[in-house]
Design an enzyme around this catalytic site. Structure first.
Site, PDB file in Angstrom:
ATOM      1  N   CYS A  45     -11.039  -1.852 -21.267  1.00 21.94           N
ATOM      2  CA  CYS A  45     -12.047  -0.123 -21.142  1.00 21.94           C
ATOM      3  C   CYS A  45     -12.129   0.788 -19.818  1.00 21.94           C
ATOM      4  O   CYS A  45     -11.645   1.221 -20.040  1.00 21.94           O
ATOM      5  CB  CYS A  45     -13.745  -0.776 -21.480  1.00 21.94           C
ATOM      6  N   CYS A  50     -11.218   3.312 -23.012  1.00 20.74           N
ATOM      7  CA  CYS A  50     -12.996   4.218 -22.645  1.00 20.74           C
ATOM      8  C   CYS A  50     -12.726   4.866 -21.474  1.00 20.74           C
ATOM      9  O   CYS A  50     -12.462   6.112 -21.819  1.00 20.74           O
ATOM     10  CB  CYS A  50     -14.628   3.152 -22.660  1.00 20.74           C
ATOM     11  N   LYS A  53      -9.451   7.550 -21.730  1.00 22.11           N
ATOM     12  CA  LYS A  53      -9.022   7.921 -22.749  1.00 22.11           C
ATOM     13  C   LYS A  53     -10.195   9.290 -22.502  1.00 22.11           C
ATOM     14  O   LYS A  53      -9.833  10.405 -22.873  1.00 22.11           O
ATOM     15  CB  LYS A  53      -9.471   6.857 -23.594  1.00 22.11           C
ATOM     16  N   TYR A 180     -11.486   5.659 -34.785  1.00 19.72           N
ATOM     17  CA  TYR A 180     -11.838   5.390 -33.618  1.00 19.72           C
ATOM     18  C   TYR A 180     -10.525   5.909 -32.875  1.00 19.72           C
ATOM     19  O   TYR A 180     -10.687   7.273 -32.691  1.00 19.72           O
ATOM     20  CB  TYR A 180     -12.368   5.132 -32.711  1.00 19.72           C
ATOM     21  N   GLU A 184      -9.338   9.782 -32.408  1.00 18.41           N
ATOM     22  CA  GLU A 184      -9.443  10.152 -30.427  1.00 18.41           C
ATOM     23  C   GLU A 184      -8.108  10.640 -29.938  1.00 18.41           C
ATOM     24  O   GLU A 184      -8.201  12.256 -29.380  1.00 18.41           O
ATOM     25  CB  GLU A 184     -10.156   9.336 -29.422  1.00 18.41           C
ATOM     26  N   HIS A 439     -35.754  25.137 -25.696  1.00 23.19           N
ATOM     27  CA  HIS A 439     -35.474  25.808 -26.200  1.00 23.19           C
ATOM     28  C   HIS A 439     -34.444  26.688 -25.205  1.00 23.19           C
ATOM     29  O   HIS A 439     -34.983  27.419 -23.754  1.00 23.19           O
ATOM     30  CB  HIS A 439     -36.077  26.960 -26.913  1.00 23.19           C
ATOM     31  N   GLU A 444     -32.606  20.465 -29.729  1.00 21.74           N
ATOM     32  CA  GLU A 444     -33.696  20.552 -30.293  1.00 21.74           C
ATOM     33  C   GLU A 444     -33.539  20.804 -31.673  1.00 21.74           C
ATOM     34  O   GLU A 444     -34.874  20.576 -32.040  1.00 21.74           O
ATOM     35  CB  GLU A 444     -33.872  22.913 -29.762  1.00 21.74           C
TER      36      GLU A 444
HETATM   37  P1  NDP Z   1     -10.620   1.256 -36.725  1.00 21.64           P
HETATM   38  O1  NDP Z   1     -10.995   0.157 -37.157  1.00 21.64           O
HETATM   39  O2  NDP Z   1     -11.178   2.441 -35.836  1.00 21.64           O
HETATM   40  O3  NDP Z   1      -9.613   2.037 -37.858  1.00 21.64           O
HETATM   41  C1  NDP Z   1      -8.854   1.435 -38.023  1.00 21.64           C
HETATM   42  C2  NDP Z   1      -7.687   2.535 -39.094  1.00 21.64           C
HETATM   43  O4  NDP Z   1      -6.240   1.812 -38.833  1.00 21.64           O
HETATM   44  C3  NDP Z   1      -8.703   2.736 -40.004  1.00 21.64           C
HETATM   45  O5  NDP Z   1      -8.454   3.962 -41.069  1.00 21.64           O
HETATM   46  C4  NDP Z   1      -8.049   1.522 -40.953  1.00 21.64           C
HETATM   47  O6  NDP Z   1      -7.602   2.193 -42.477  1.00 21.64           O
HETATM   48  C5  NDP Z   1      -6.565   1.497 -41.059  1.00 21.64           C
HETATM   49  N1  NDP Z   1      -5.367   0.107 -40.406  1.00 21.64           N
HETATM   50  C6  NDP Z   1      -6.605  -1.671 -40.371  1.00 21.64           C
HETATM   51  N2  NDP Z   1      -5.800  -2.452 -40.668  1.00 21.64           N
HETATM   52  C7  NDP Z   1      -4.908  -1.372 -41.370  1.00 21.64           C
HETATM   53  C8  NDP Z   1      -3.257  -2.386 -41.510  1.00 21.64           C
HETATM   54  N3  NDP Z   1      -3.584  -3.133 -41.758  1.00 21.64           N
HETATM   55  N4  NDP Z   1      -2.086  -1.402 -41.630  1.00 21.64           N
HETATM   56  C9  NDP Z   1      -2.847  -0.055 -42.008  1.00 21.64           C
HETATM   57  N5  NDP Z   1      -3.755   0.475 -41.327  1.00 21.64           N
HETATM   58  C10 NDP Z   1      -4.416  -0.695 -41.102  1.00 21.64           C
HETATM   59  O7  NDP Z   1      -9.319   0.721 -34.977  1.00 21.64           O
HETATM   60  P2  NDP Z   1      -8.939   1.350 -34.180  1.00 21.64           P
HETATM   61  O8  NDP Z   1      -7.583   0.901 -34.181  1.00 21.64           O
HETATM   62  O9  NDP Z   1      -9.091   3.193 -33.964  1.00 21.64           O
HETATM   63  O10 NDP Z   1     -10.332   1.301 -32.685  1.00 21.64           O
HETATM   64  C11 NDP Z   1     -10.221  -0.220 -32.637  1.00 21.64           C
HETATM   65  C12 NDP Z   1     -11.422  -0.413 -32.340  1.00 21.64           C
HETATM   66  O11 NDP Z   1     -12.075  -0.140 -31.028  1.00 21.64           O
HETATM   67  C13 NDP Z   1     -12.909  -0.218 -33.027  1.00 21.64           C
HETATM   68  O12 NDP Z   1     -13.068  -0.232 -34.094  1.00 21.64           O
HETATM   69  C14 NDP Z   1     -14.354   0.654 -32.178  1.00 21.64           C
HETATM   70  O13 NDP Z   1     -15.149  -0.638 -32.522  1.00 21.64           O
HETATM   71  C15 NDP Z   1     -13.086   0.241 -31.136  1.00 21.64           C
HETATM   72  N6  NDP Z   1     -12.720   1.753 -30.246  1.00 21.64           N
HETATM   73  C16 NDP Z   1     -14.091   2.224 -29.673  1.00 21.64           C
HETATM   74  C17 NDP Z   1     -14.109   3.341 -29.114  1.00 21.64           C
HETATM   75  C18 NDP Z   1     -15.015   4.357 -28.627  1.00 21.64           C
HETATM   76  O14 NDP Z   1     -16.231   4.025 -28.915  1.00 21.64           O
HETATM   77  N7  NDP Z   1     -15.459   6.056 -28.687  1.00 21.64           N
HETATM   78  C19 NDP Z   1     -12.561   4.144 -29.333  1.00 21.64           C
HETATM   79  C20 NDP Z   1     -11.787   3.147 -29.901  1.00 21.64           C
HETATM   80  C21 NDP Z   1     -11.686   1.970 -29.971  1.00 21.64           C
HETATM   81  P3  NDP Z   1      -9.022   1.871 -43.429  1.00 21.64           P
HETATM   82  O15 NDP Z   1     -10.917   1.086 -42.761  1.00 21.64           O
HETATM   83  O16 NDP Z   1      -9.189   3.776 -43.896  1.00 21.64           O
HETATM   84  O17 NDP Z   1      -8.663   1.368 -44.122  1.00 21.64           O
END
Ligand code: NDP
Length: 450
Positions: A45, A50, A53, A180, A184, A439, A444
């Site tokens: 983080c 976080c 980023k 995510y 982002e 407002h 709101e």
């Molecule tokens: P996410 O789980 O959000 O997204 C992963 C993406 O990759 C999805 O689109 C998924 O596709 C795809 N995917 C998953 N596995 C594979 C694979 N084996 N091969 C190809 N594509 C794949 O993960 P992130 O990496 O973006 O982030 C990890 C975690 O970190 C998040 O889940 C979140 O908990 C945390 N995070 C939180 C943030 C925040 O609070 N703002 C910011 C960044 C991270 P699909 O699901 O469509 O099949």
């Protein structure tokens, strides 16, 4: 509480958000604590997640703000952007927080050991230097790391870890994944002038978020010029003679870019941690299996945060670390309540949500009422920015109890945090109706929904 039989009362592996909180609070409860960290105190983080980023998101969003400022009467000359200035300042801020985290541990009397640690038994740890230590309790808080698909040429790709350290903003970037991190960073690089293409294996972005809300982000992103390729399974990367990277995927023609970033989920850091030696069980994703007290199948070993793959969010890891310390060393048994954890995506514009989505609520409750406000924020109207916000409140059809709130629009995360209190408290829509609007604000809309 102190047991002289062991070198420490608590040995924490990993000084990220969860590990640091657990170590600090346990030490404050009187435990003799050591924390091993092989990289930098602060964890994902603070060091490469976080915090940096969000600072890049702020930096990137100036692109829109500067453009909009002209409509508000400002004579904004053509501005240029310097990636090195932004990232340099971000790294300084990261250093500051890293020092603050370190100081917090030290002032509470926790010993920081800057080495990798590995379990060798239920109460035993071996450090990279070869030193062996014993502890009454061991807390695994080693976090998670980006998943990198095993495909030809994957070594040419980067992850969010390296994104902060790029020499410049890539002219063309392809991001694999649509969760995510993908959305982002797509927003950050797009605002900073890159041509961005997101590819995903499925046919949607941000699975799990409310459908209408994520459709709105998709539509706004496409209008801004971001490219999407769906049902595109990543097949490989080939480097071209001119250094460009040619990315192949199923169902679509290959794309040539200058940078490829994997954002395809995060995997728990449990490899080479000595879990087998200590007899600690993991699940099919490699995460440490824990009970409601974050205790593994080995009674002296606990785990918190991303390594347990419950909810991969910093505030959740912090709560798990706090609950562990209070339960084990504070004589105050505490369990984390995972109900109604708010979350946000720091895209442009932001998305945020708490509680059930419309489809989850329909599946669970059958009869639901959905209140919607689909509006163009007043700042966007004057700026000539054709970008609409969307707020949704999902209520139980009979009691009108709020089951979820989901939104997309400027500052959605800031607004949702306050609304999440109401959802967590189990309020009904009537409580919102009875609250006088503030407002003119975007928030709101929450108390004016019909
Ligand atoms: P996410 O789980 O959000 O997204 C992963 C993406 O990759 C999805 O689109 C998924 O596709 C795809 N995917 C998953 N596995 C594979 C694979 N084996 N091969 C190809 N594509 C794949 O993960 P992130 O990496 O973006 O982030 C990890 C975690 O970190 C998040 O889940 C979140 O908990 C945390 N995070 C939180 C943030 C925040 O609070 N703002 C910011 C960044 C991270 P699909 O699901 O469509 O099949």
């Amino acid at each position: 509480m102190t047991d002289a039989k062991y070198d420490y009362d608590l040995f924490v592996i990993g000084a990220g958000s969860g590990g640091t909180r657990a170590a600090r609070v346990s030490a404050a409860h009187g435990a003799r604590v050591a924390v091993a960290e092989e990289y930098r105190v602060g964890g994902t983080c603070v060091i490469r997640g976080c915090v940096p980023k969000k600072l890049l998101v702020y930096g990137a969003h100036f692109a829109e703000d500067l453009a909009d400022a002209r409509r508000f009467g400002w004579d904004v000359p053509d501005c240029s952007f310097d990636w090195k200035v932004l990232t340099g300042n971000v790294f300084e801020e990261v250093d500051r927080i890293n020092k603050a985290y370190t100081a917090t541990l030290e002032t509470h009397g926790a010993e920081i050991i800057h080495e990798r640690a590995e379990l060798t038994g239920p109460n035993n740890v071996r450090l990279a230097s070869g030193r062996e230590v014993t502890a009454k309790y061991i807390l695994i808080a080693s976090g998670a790391r980006p998943h990198i698909p095993t495909c030809p040429g994957h070594e040419y790709g980067i992850t969010s870890n390296e994104a902060f350290h790029l020499d410049s903003v890539p002219r063309r970037i392809l991001i694999a994944g649509a969760g995510y991190i993908a959305n982002e960073f797509a927003g950050i690089f797009h605002e900073l002038g890159a041509e961005v293409t997101l590819i995903n294996r499925s046919d949607q972005i941000l699975r799990g978020y409310d459908e209408q809300i994520r459709d709105r982000l998709l539509q706004i992103s496409m209008t801004k010029g971001l490219q999407f390729r769906f049902n595109a399974k990543f097949e490989g990367i080939e480097q071209q003679a001119d250094g460009a990277l040619k990315v192949s995927m199923s169902n679509h023609a290959p794309i040539e870019v200058d940078c490829v970033m994997f954002a395809t989920g995060r995997v728990p850091n449990t490899e080479n941690l000595g879990l087998d030696a200590a007899g600690v069980e993991t699940n099919e994703k490699g995460a440490v299996k824990v009970d409601e007290d974050s205790r593994s199948n080995v009674p002296s070993i606990y785990a918190v945060g991303d390594v347990t793959d419950r909810i991969q969010l910093t505030p959740v890891a912090i709560r798990e670390g706090q609950a562990f310390a209070d339960t084990v060393f504070g004589n105050k048994p505490t369990r984390v309540d995972y109900h109604c954890v708010p979350a946000a995506v720091f895209s442009h514009p932001q998305m945020a949500g708490v509680g059930m989505t419309e489809s989850q609520a329909k599946q669970k409750h059958g009869s639901v009422k959905v209140y919607v406000s689909d509006f163009r924020p007043m700042k966007n109207v004057l700026a000539g920015r054709n970008e609409r916000a969307l707020y949704k409140m999902i209520c139980d059809g009979e009691t009108n109890k709020i089951l979820g709130i989901h939104m997309i629009g400027p500052e959605a995360a800031e607004i949702l945090q306050a609304a999440a209190v109401a959802v967590k408290a189990g309020l009904t829509k009537d409580a919102f109706d009875q609250t006088v609007a503030l407002h003119p604000t975007m928030a709101e809309e929450l108390v004016l929904m019909k």
